[in-house]
Design a protein around this motif. Structure first.
Motif, PDB file in Angstrom:
ATOM      1  N   ASN A   2      57.238  24.554 -68.146  1.00  0.00           N
ATOM      2  CA  ASN A   2      57.961  23.679 -69.064  1.00  0.00           C
ATOM      3  C   ASN A   2      57.812  22.220 -68.676  1.00  0.00           C
ATOM      4  O   ASN A   2      57.731  21.356 -69.523  1.00  0.00           O
ATOM      5  CB  ASN A   2      59.445  24.055 -69.114  1.00  0.00           C
ATOM      6  CG  ASN A   2      59.820  24.712 -70.418  1.00  0.00           C
ATOM      7  OD1 ASN A   2      59.013  24.779 -71.330  1.00  0.00           O
ATOM      8  ND2 ASN A   2      61.043  25.206 -70.483  1.00  0.00           N
ATOM      9  N   CYS A   3      57.789  21.953 -67.365  1.00  0.00           N
ATOM     10  CA  CYS A   3      57.656  20.580 -66.876  1.00  0.00           C
ATOM     11  C   CYS A   3      56.306  20.005 -67.266  1.00  0.00           C
ATOM     12  O   CYS A   3      56.201  18.831 -67.603  1.00  0.00           O
ATOM     13  CB  CYS A   3      57.829  20.520 -65.365  1.00  0.00           C
ATOM     14  SG  CYS A   3      59.529  20.843 -64.841  1.00  0.00           S
ATOM     15  N   ASP A   4      55.264  20.839 -67.187  1.00  0.00           N
ATOM     16  CA  ASP A   4      53.932  20.385 -67.574  1.00  0.00           C
ATOM     17  C   ASP A   4      53.877  20.026 -69.048  1.00  0.00           C
ATOM     18  O   ASP A   4      53.289  19.013 -69.437  1.00  0.00           O
ATOM     19  CB  ASP A   4      52.874  21.450 -67.262  1.00  0.00           C
ATOM     20  CG  ASP A   4      52.606  21.589 -65.771  1.00  0.00           C
ATOM     21  OD1 ASP A   4      52.972  20.644 -65.017  1.00  0.00           O
ATOM     22  OD2 ASP A   4      52.054  22.631 -65.366  1.00  0.00           O
ATOM     23  N   ILE A   5      54.477  20.850 -69.878  1.00  0.00           N
ATOM     24  CA  ILE A   5      54.481  20.606 -71.324  1.00  0.00           C
ATOM     25  C   ILE A   5      55.276  19.339 -71.637  1.00  0.00           C
ATOM     26  O   ILE A   5      54.846  18.493 -72.415  1.00  0.00           O
ATOM     27  CB  ILE A   5      55.048  21.817 -72.087  1.00  0.00           C
ATOM     28  CG1 ILE A   5      54.100  23.017 -71.936  1.00  0.00           C
ATOM     29  CG2 ILE A   5      55.255  21.485 -73.559  1.00  0.00           C
ATOM     30  CD1 ILE A   5      54.624  24.305 -72.520  1.00  0.00           C
ATOM     31  N   ASP A   6      56.439  19.182 -71.003  1.00  0.00           N
ATOM     32  CA  ASP A   6      57.261  17.983 -71.207  1.00  0.00           C
ATOM     33  C   ASP A   6      56.515  16.737 -70.739  1.00  0.00           C
ATOM     34  O   ASP A   6      56.546  15.704 -71.409  1.00  0.00           O
ATOM     35  CB  ASP A   6      58.593  18.109 -70.467  1.00  0.00           C
ATOM     36  CG  ASP A   6      59.532  19.122 -71.110  1.00  0.00           C
ATOM     37  OD1 ASP A   6      59.304  19.471 -72.289  1.00  0.00           O
ATOM     38  OD2 ASP A   6      60.489  19.558 -70.425  1.00  0.00           O
ATOM     39  N   GLY A   7      55.850  16.830 -69.604  1.00  0.00           N
ATOM     40  CA  GLY A   7      55.082  15.692 -69.076  1.00  0.00           C
ATOM     41  C   GLY A   7      53.942  15.317 -69.996  1.00  0.00           C
ATOM     42  O   GLY A   7      53.679  14.141 -70.236  1.00  0.00           O
ATOM     43  N   ASN A  11      53.487  11.808 -72.022  1.00  0.00           N
ATOM     44  CA  ASN A  11      52.252  11.029 -71.916  1.00  0.00           C
ATOM     45  C   ASN A  11      51.637  10.782 -73.294  1.00  0.00           C
ATOM     46  O   ASN A  11      51.137   9.689 -73.576  1.00  0.00           O
ATOM     47  CB  ASN A  11      51.233  11.730 -71.013  1.00  0.00           C
ATOM     48  CG  ASN A  11      51.596  11.621 -69.551  1.00  0.00           C
ATOM     49  OD1 ASN A  11      52.360  10.743 -69.157  1.00  0.00           O
ATOM     50  ND2 ASN A  11      51.059  12.518 -68.742  1.00  0.00           N
ATOM     51  N   GLN A  12      51.657  11.804 -74.116  1.00  0.00           N
ATOM     52  CA  GLN A  12      51.094  11.667 -75.453  1.00  0.00           C
ATOM     53  C   GLN A  12      51.899  10.652 -76.279  1.00  0.00           C
ATOM     54  O   GLN A  12      51.327   9.813 -76.969  1.00  0.00           O
ATOM     55  CB  GLN A  12      51.063  13.015 -76.172  1.00  0.00           C
ATOM     56  CG  GLN A  12      50.365  12.963 -77.517  1.00  0.00           C
ATOM     57  CD  GLN A  12      50.262  14.332 -78.169  1.00  0.00           C
ATOM     58  OE1 GLN A  12      50.627  15.343 -77.579  1.00  0.00           O
ATOM     59  NE2 GLN A  12      49.758  14.350 -79.388  1.00  0.00           N
ATOM     60  N   VAL A  13      53.218  10.710 -76.175  1.00  0.00           N
ATOM     61  CA  VAL A  13      54.086   9.767 -76.902  1.00  0.00           C
ATOM     62  C   VAL A  13      53.837   8.348 -76.401  1.00  0.00           C
ATOM     63  O   VAL A  13      53.728   7.408 -77.189  1.00  0.00           O
ATOM     64  CB  VAL A  13      55.572  10.172 -76.758  1.00  0.00           C
ATOM     65  CG1 VAL A  13      56.484   9.076 -77.258  1.00  0.00           C
ATOM     66  CG2 VAL A  13      55.839  11.477 -77.490  1.00  0.00           C
ATOM     67  N   GLU A  14      53.712   8.185 -75.079  1.00  0.00           N
ATOM     68  CA  GLU A  14      53.437   6.870 -74.505  1.00  0.00           C
ATOM     69  C   GLU A  14      52.087   6.341 -74.976  1.00  0.00           C
ATOM     70  O   GLU A  14      51.964   5.162 -75.313  1.00  0.00           O
ATOM     71  CB  GLU A  14      53.465   6.937 -72.976  1.00  0.00           C
ATOM     72  CG  GLU A  14      54.855   7.022 -72.390  1.00  0.00           C
ATOM     73  CD  GLU A  14      54.828   7.075 -70.868  1.00  0.00           C
ATOM     74  OE1 GLU A  14      53.818   6.698 -70.255  1.00  0.00           O
ATOM     75  OE2 GLU A  14      55.852   7.504 -70.297  1.00  0.00           O
TER      76      GLU A  14
END
Length: 80
Positions: A2-7, A11-14
């Motif tokens: 889950n942490c990988d997906i959230d990260g 990153n994609q949003v940034e």
């Protein structure tokens, strides 16, 4: 996991936000360039019109001085 997906999502949003900001900056730069070019064109046209006005003013002044209708009269000497 889950942490990988959230990260990745963060990153994609940034990256999307950075891309949007870069595009906005580029658009503003182009707008500034366009406005600057327009100011230069208006200044040039203004100088041209000032020059034409001076020529026309001199022409009118010459016509008036050559015409007897516009000659200045000395009213004081005629009254005496």
């Amino acid at each position: 996991m889950n942490c990988d997906i959230d990260g990745d999502m963060e990153n994609q949003v940034e990256m999307e936000e950075k891309t949007r900001l870069i595009n906005q900056v580029l658009e503003l730069q182009h707008t500034l360039e366009d406005l600057s070019a327009r100011v230069d064109a208006v200044k040039e046209e203004n100088l041209k019109l000032k020059s034409e006005n001076q020529v026309l003013g001199q022409y009118i002044e010459n016509l008036m001085s050559a015409s007897s209708v516009f000659q200045t009269t000395d009213t004081k000497s005629k009254r005496k």
